[in-house]
Scaffold this motif. Structure first.
Motif, PDB file in Angstrom:
ATOM      1  N   GLN A  63       0.174  16.939 -78.393  1.00  0.00           N
ATOM      2  CA  GLN A  63       1.194  17.962 -78.609  1.00  0.00           C
ATOM      3  C   GLN A  63       0.689  18.835 -79.744  1.00  0.00           C
ATOM      4  N   PRO A  64       0.879  20.118 -79.835  1.00  0.00           N
ATOM      5  CA  PRO A  64       1.628  20.966 -78.914  1.00  0.00           C
ATOM      6  C   PRO A  64       0.763  21.621 -77.843  1.00  0.00           C
ATOM      7  N   ALA A  65      -0.460  21.119 -77.618  1.00  0.00           N
ATOM      8  CA  ALA A  65      -1.346  21.733 -76.635  1.00  0.00           C
ATOM      9  C   ALA A  65      -0.956  21.401 -75.197  1.00  0.00           C
ATOM     10  N   LEU A  66      -0.126  20.377 -74.997  1.00  0.00           N
ATOM     11  CA  LEU A  66       0.332  20.023 -73.645  1.00  0.00           C
ATOM     12  C   LEU A  66       1.165  21.151 -73.062  1.00  0.00           C
ATOM     13  N   GLN A  67       0.864  21.499 -71.815  1.00  0.00           N
ATOM     14  CA  GLN A  67       1.560  22.593 -71.145  1.00  0.00           C
ATOM     15  C   GLN A  67       2.268  22.092 -69.894  1.00  0.00           C
ATOM     16  N   PRO A  68       3.532  22.491 -69.707  1.00  0.00           N
ATOM     17  CA  PRO A  68       4.237  22.120 -68.471  1.00  0.00           C
ATOM     18  C   PRO A  68       3.640  22.883 -67.295  1.00  0.00           C
ATOM     19  N   PRO A  69       3.820  22.538 -66.039  1.00  0.00           N
ATOM     20  CA  PRO A  69       4.730  21.494 -65.609  1.00  0.00           C
ATOM     21  C   PRO A  69       4.098  20.111 -65.607  1.00  0.00           C
ATOM     22  N   GLY A  70       2.793  20.011 -65.475  1.00  0.00           N
ATOM     23  CA  GLY A  70       2.149  18.707 -65.351  1.00  0.00           C
ATOM     24  C   GLY A  70       1.805  18.041 -66.664  1.00  0.00           C
ATOM     25  N   GLN A  71       2.096  18.712 -67.773  1.00  0.00           N
ATOM     26  CA  GLN A  71       1.798  18.171 -69.099  1.00  0.00           C
ATOM     27  C   GLN A  71       0.315  17.861 -69.279  1.00  0.00           C
ATOM     28  N   HIS A  72      -0.514  18.851 -68.950  1.00  0.00           N
ATOM     29  CA  HIS A  72      -1.950  18.766 -69.188  1.00  0.00           C
ATOM     30  C   HIS A  72      -2.345  19.852 -70.172  1.00  0.00           C
ATOM     31  N   CYS A  73      -3.463  19.665 -70.825  1.00  0.00           N
ATOM     32  CA  CYS A  73      -3.986  20.694 -71.717  1.00  0.00           C
ATOM     33  C   CYS A  73      -4.779  21.715 -70.901  1.00  0.00           C
ATOM     34  N   HIS A  74      -4.613  22.988 -71.227  1.00  0.00           N
ATOM     35  CA  HIS A  74      -5.363  24.048 -70.575  1.00  0.00           C
ATOM     36  C   HIS A  74      -6.856  23.818 -70.842  1.00  0.00           C
ATOM     37  N   GLY A  75      -7.662  23.853 -69.798  1.00  0.00           N
ATOM     38  CA  GLY A  75      -9.100  23.685 -69.943  1.00  0.00           C
ATOM     39  C   GLY A  75      -9.591  22.260 -69.832  1.00  0.00           C
TER      40      GLY A  75
END
Length: 92
Positions: free
Chosen positions: A35-47
């Protein structure tokens, strides 16, 4: 979670970034997604390379030095992080 990558290529601009001087082509690195790099909807980090093809080259760039960039291959995802203190990075 963490993702293990193998560095394929580093730009010459990485030589001027102190923490990158220990990295080299062929080295495996561990990148942690917090966190806070986790992105919804799948809760993965971009890249993080989720959904990439096997052996696909993925691009990365250092935040503190935009001339420091390169390519790497995703090796595997680790649901429980046990990244060594050396050669570990964070998704931002």
């Amino acid at each position: 979670y963490c993702v293990e990558f193998q560095l394929v290529a580093l730009a010459p601009g990485c030589l001027h970034t102190r923490w990158m001087q220990q990295l080299r082509e062929g080295l495996r690195v561990c990148v942690e997604c917090q966190q806070p790099a986790l992105q919804p909807p799948g809760q993965h980090c971009h890249g993080d390379g989720t959904g990439s093809q096997l052996n696909q080259l993925l691009h990365w760039q250092a935040v503190e030095n935009h001339r420091c960039r390169g390519t790497w291959r995703r090796i595997r995802q680790l649901d429980t992080c046990s990244c060594p203190s050396v050669h570990n990075l964070l998704f931002i």
